[in-house]
Structure formats: structure tokens, C-alpha cells
Design an enzyme around this catalytic site. Sequence first.
Site, PDB file in Angstrom:
ATOM      1  N   GLU A 146       1.094  -1.328   0.004  1.00 42.05           N
ATOM      2  CA  GLU A 146      -0.089   0.009   0.141  1.00 42.05           C
ATOM      3  C   GLU A 146       0.859   1.446  -0.177  1.00 42.05           C
ATOM      4  OE1 GLU A 146      -2.376  -0.798   3.382  1.00 42.05           O
ATOM      5  OE2 GLU A 146      -3.914  -1.926   2.085  1.00 42.05           O
TER       6      GLU A 146
ATOM      7  N   GLN B 252       4.764  -4.806   2.415  1.00 41.71           N
ATOM      8  CA  GLN B 252       4.479  -5.956   2.572  1.00 41.71           C
ATOM      9  C   GLN B 252       4.769  -6.778   1.247  1.00 41.71           C
ATOM     10  OE1 GLN B 252       0.493  -4.732   3.500  1.00 41.71           O
ATOM     11  NE2 GLN B 252      -0.064  -6.673   3.175  1.00 41.71           N
TER      12      GLN B 252
HETATM   13  C1  BGC Z   1      -2.506  -4.255   5.169  1.00 40.12           C
HETATM   14  C2  BGC Z   1      -3.516  -5.006   4.351  1.00 40.12           C
HETATM   15  C3  BGC Z   1      -4.500  -5.667   5.390  1.00 40.12           C
HETATM   16  C4  BGC Z   1      -5.006  -4.589   6.521  1.00 40.12           C
HETATM   17  C5  BGC Z   1      -5.757  -5.514   7.796  1.00 40.12           C
HETATM   18  C6  BGC Z   1      -3.235  -3.346   6.259  1.00 40.12           C
HETATM   19  O1  BGC Z   1      -2.145  -2.659   6.844  1.00 40.12           O
HETATM   20  O2  BGC Z   1      -1.934  -3.668   4.354  1.00 40.12           O
HETATM   21  O3  BGC Z   1      -2.931  -5.894   3.615  1.00 40.12           O
HETATM   22  O4  BGC Z   1      -5.651  -6.148   4.671  1.00 40.12           O
HETATM   23  O5  BGC Z   1      -3.839  -4.036   7.114  1.00 40.12           O
HETATM   24  O6  BGC Z   1      -5.091  -6.582   8.337  1.00 40.12           O
END
Ligand code: BGC
Length: 769
Positions: free
Chosen positions: A488, A602
Site C-alpha cells: 500500500e 509487505q
Molecule cells: C495491510 C492490508 C491488510 C490490512 C488489515 C493493512 O495494513 O496492508 O494488507 O488487509 O492491514 O490487516
Amino acid sequence: MKDYIKVDEWKIIEEGFDPHYNKISESIFSLGNGRMGQRANFEEAYSGDTLQGNYVAGVYYPDKTRVGWWKNGYPEYFAKVLNAANWIGIDITIEGEQLDLAQCTTQQFSRELNMKEGYLKRTFTATTKNGKQVAVESTRFCSMADDETGAIRYALTPLNFSGEVTITPYIDGDVKNKDANYDEKFWDEVKKGTSTNGAFVQLRTKKTGFEVATGMLVSILQNNQPIDAGFKPVEKEKYVALQTTLQVKANEPVTIYKFAANLSSQNHPADQLEEVLNDTLQRIAAKGFDTMLAEQAAAWAEKWKHNDIIIEGDASAQQGIRFNIFQLNQTYTGEDDRLNIGPKGFTGEKYGGSTYWDTEAYCVPFYLATADQKVTRNLLLYRYKQLGKAIENAASLGFNNGAALYPMVTMDGTECHNEWEITFEEIHRNGAIAYAIFNYVRYTADDAYLADYGLEVLIAISRFWSQRVNWSDDKQQYVMLGVTGPNEYENNINNNWYTSKLAVWCMKYTLEVVKQVKANEPDKYNALATKINFSIDSETAKWSNIVEQMYYPYSEKLGVFLQQDGYLDKEQILVKDLPAADRPINQKWSWDRILRSCYIKQADVLQGIYFFEDEYDLETIRRNFDFYEPRTVHESSLSPCVHAILAAKLGDEARAYEFYLRTSRLDLDDYNNDTEDGCHTTSMAGTWMSVVEGFGGMRVKDGKLSFQPFLPAKWNSFSFHVGFRGALLNIKVSKEGVQITNHSEAEIVVIVHGKEQLVKANADVILEA
Ligand code: BGC
């Protein structure tokens, strides 16, 4: 990073009371039983820093979206699991002064989460401002055996005085969500009542109209003899209590038993809640605390039988893995296909308690191996039932012909997320849902699921992908523009390798399943084709065309898949060369700086390689791992586990172990400084994966379980349980070798280090090192 939790193989222990750690401990020591859960708040009043939290699974409120700048297509609301009535409260007043650990001096304090038997115990000795010293021991649990109920035993012993103690057990429904967008309260009172030794409140959620009745039955023993407490009722808005003032004597304990139940209109008709609540409370009180506790221990013993991991030679790792397994079991039991697994389970409000792609990508492997297959099936059915809403969601964004875009975050199928770069662009979640179907069928061989439910979801998802890509005249290939991958820290990028790979895989898999169902279940296939207006020839031709002509960014020079177009234009400074003061970058850097950097939150390309590892040779995996990991900051708790598994696959045992350590005690050691908001429940499944798929090297290959185990250098041995197509296996990896024990009547062939091994019913196979 903290290290105040004492190491013990079966218990989580905190000794001494440090108010600074209170909210962290409230998360860590949380209790739950899949149906309800709560943070480890104190029974008596606490005026210090605390996050009060009680939750009832599936009961949510659509909180009106609050954003700075509205974008067309944003959802109207964010559905969040509600902070529900507090049923643990017991106010204590000692000679006119409230017992409150924020105001008392504490001579002794300990909190203990007994994971083997599933209860929370707290003891303390404290002195009030007016010099009265008491010892308290409280034990409570949310019953796994009877999941609408819970119980507390709270024993208070005056140590240096005889005098007056007022005891007020209560149910308080006048609660708020800390994350309420408009500071509103979400509950209305329906009714309440008290009796000589009981009280209840029935509340209704605003807008959604869920009703929850929460009640208690209380009994008191003085010096171990039952007494007639002579309770007086106290009623306020959404609040009921029973109050009694006792003359207590030094060293004679007063023991309060509080039996509680939480009933929701999701499971009982709203107009019968009071009656059922009454019956439930009578039933559990008649059973008694000790019997309930024994049932709790038995229910947990059954769970541990199927999913314990035993690590010999490293008590801290043992505690870490059990804690993860314990929290997962507390959060989701698979009994109810309307429920799912929020990223924080019942341990906090963050993420709204809603469903994310975490479930399909991380939790499914855990439940597949450690629970009955109906548990994972229920997780799949949850999405199946929300297919209509996913189709509506896609339609509202301009897609057609039954294309489905599942929400990024949801309670009931409706999209709740409202950051455009995630809501509209982090569409890889659609692929994780398809992948979970594949994973489930690959694991269980339940092909019937495809004909009955799976294919319908797959077609809708493939319809979406086929409309989301577009033909590039310039490239003479299909491209996918404007997406956000799992990383993200990059938004609105073009041709995210992972998303494109997953999209194409979905279409390919759908093509296979169409063929399979059409051939094997023609009636079901025809009925489905009619229902969803499926034009097999034109739609499958379109998908095949995309499958063949999709563009994926690739660096010839480096021999790696590129995370997205232009990734190599970024300044390539490795994470190891970042000053420590800059980490975590999500707290230290402006957002635009993060977006322009090469840093990866990630696993992204590596998430794809993890999913589709059979398609790549070891050298390709190694090149990509060696390129991407040094650029990854692992600022999502979901990140280390994928890296642990890939490092193990590459034979890098030391690094696999290093990544495992980052995930295994993430919450116990408050590694990311955010456990006070709640535990990272969905990533706990990733920790399990690190052991079983990482160190155990477990995979499913051509319908067989395959293992490629190694023993981390620090451990003497580790063992884990997996259920597979009727066989119940325990795999123990030690210095002596690998032992596979079959605890079932089903004989099974497994593959260990590439060689087939027959494991007969109720027998074992020992492979010496
Ligand atoms: C992550 C997502 C995840 C969400 C809930 C975020 O920080 O980037 O991949 O779905 O947290 O765990």
C-alpha cells in the site's frame, strides 16, 4: 518492543502493575469464544488509561463515512463491530472509597492468561487511600462449550480491616465506540429489568436493528458460605446493577460469582430474547462456576488436540506460537457462516472488526489444516452469500454483465472502505477470494463445492477482471491501469505484477473449472449458466485471449518481475541503508515521500510467488526474493510470514527463522508499538504458516501432502497437527529425524523430502535424519 510478559509454555503472565502497559495487556489478555469477546479490562472500576471493549460477533453499525473530500463511488458508511454491553463490571467500595487501581497503591499484581484451559486470572493486593488493604483474585472466561455465556469468580479478602464493603455487579450498555466517526452512541435501550439476584439490559443498534440482551445472575459467599446478599436494584439508562453493602471481616473472603449471557437477535427472535436469556442464566448458574470451568478446559483440550504446535528447547517460541493459535481459536470457530475474522478479532476496535482479504490469504490455510473442513467451507460460503452485493458494488463502479468486485472491507458484503486508492484500486482482494476456493478444493478434494457455489463466484470475478484490463495499442497487449497492490506504499500504479498475475490466474482457473463442472455436473452447470446468463463461447474466448496476451512488467537486466511499471526509476536505497530514525517510515515520513520511495510495505511480487510457487524454478524465486526483500520494510504484520516461507523454500534457514521471530511474538512483545489498539489476529495465522509451511515445508502436491522440513537451529524439535482428507497427522521434526503419526483410521500416502511414505491407520513412520 517490550519484554514485560513472562515466558511460560502455556500461560501469558504479567507480574506487577505498570499502568503504561495496561492497554497493551488489555489486548494481549483478551478473551473470546467466536461468538463474543472482550478486552482484558478490570472488573472493578479503573480511572486510568484504558480501552474498554466487549464485542458480540456479527453485530455491527453502519457508521456514516467521514472523509475530507468525497469521491464518487465511496461507500456511505463503514460497518463496525460495536462495543457492546459490559458484562464484567463489579464496582467495589471499601469504607466509602472506590476500589480503583489507578488510585490505590498496589503491593502485588499479576495477570495470567491460561491458554491450555481458556481463562483469565488476575490477582492483586492493593491499599486504598484510606489505608484499607485487600487481596483480590478474579477468574473469568467466555465459554467455548456454551458460546453465549461467560462467568466470573471475584474473591476479595480484607487484609487489615473489618468494615463495610459495597459490592455492585452491573451490566452497562451505555458504551461508545472509540472510533465512532461522529462521536455518536450506537445503541438504544429496548428494555431492562432486575430480580433478587439478576439483571438484564436489552439494547437495539441504531440503523441495523440488531438486538442484544445481556444479563447476569449473581451470588455471593462470605467466608465460603453462601449468603443472602439482599441486593438492591440500581437502574440508569442502558444500565442495571445489584447493590449490597456487607460487613466484612479481616481475612474472610467475599466471593462473588457472576454468571453472564449475551444473546443476539441474529440467533434468537428478538421478542424471545428476555425469556431465552433467563433460561440460559438459570441453566449456567445451576451448573455452577467450577463445572463451567471444567467444560471450558475440556473444550480447549479438544481444540489443542487438533492444533497445538509443540516446540522443544525454546520456551519463548513455544509461548509465542501457542498465543497465536489461542487467539485464532478465540476469534473464529467456524460454527456460523455469517461470521468472519476481523484483523483484530475481539481485541480492539481498529479495522472495524470487519472482513479483509486477510481471511482468504492468511487464515484459510490455518483453518484448512487444523479444523474440520466445514470451517473453511463456511468462510467460503460467507463470500458466496455476499456475491450479490459484490456484483452490485462492481455495477456501481461501472462494470456490467454480473462482474463482481468484492469489498476491501466489509461486514455484510457492502464495501466499507473509503480511501479511493484502496477502495477502487486495491482490487487484488478479488483474486484472494478465488485463490481460497482453489486452495480449499486442492486441500479437501471437495469438487462438489465448485459446482454448487465456487464456479458462480469464479465466473463473476473473472468477468470483473476481463473488464478491468484494457487493450494497449502501444504494447499490443492487455494492461491493467490504476491499481494498488498489497504494497500500500504505492498507489494508482500501472501493471502491478501481482494483481495482473492473479487476475490472469483467476481467468485460467475459471476456464478449467467451467470445463470440469460442465463435464461432470452438466445439470448444475446448465442451471448456473441460465441463472447468470453465461455466454460460454464468447466469455471464455475473451478470457483466453487475455490470458494469452497479458502484459507483465519484467526487468531483463535483473531477471525479476517488476512490481509495476517504472519501479526501477525509483531511487534504489536499500532498507538497511535507511537511518534507524526514519523507521517506521509510515510514522516518520510524509505520504508523498513514501509513495515516491522504493520501499515496500509487505510482500507484493513475493505474495504472488508464494501463491504460485510451482510455476517458478528456485533460481527465479531466489532472484526475486533477493531483489525485493531488501526493499521491504515489513510495516504490515502480514509481511514477515510470506518471507519466512519463501526463505525456508530457498533453504535459507537462518533468515526463515529471523522472519518467524518477527511474527511469532509480534503482540506479546509489542513489536510494532501498536498492540494497545488490539492484537494482529489475522497475521497470527501467518505465524502458524511460517512454522507449518516454512519450517515444515508443507504443501499440497497432486492431491497429496508434501513436507520439506528442517529444524531451526535453536530448537530441539517441533511438531504440529494437520488434518487432511480424513487423516489426522502429527508431524514431529527433531534432531533424530521426522516422525509422522497417523491418529486416524484413514491410511495416507504423504511425501517427505520428495519421497512417498505410506502412513497406515493409527501408526507412525519414522524417517531418521
Ligand atoms: C495491510 C492490508 C491488510 C490490512 C488489515 C493493512 O495494513 O496492508 O494488507 O488487509 O492491514 O490487516
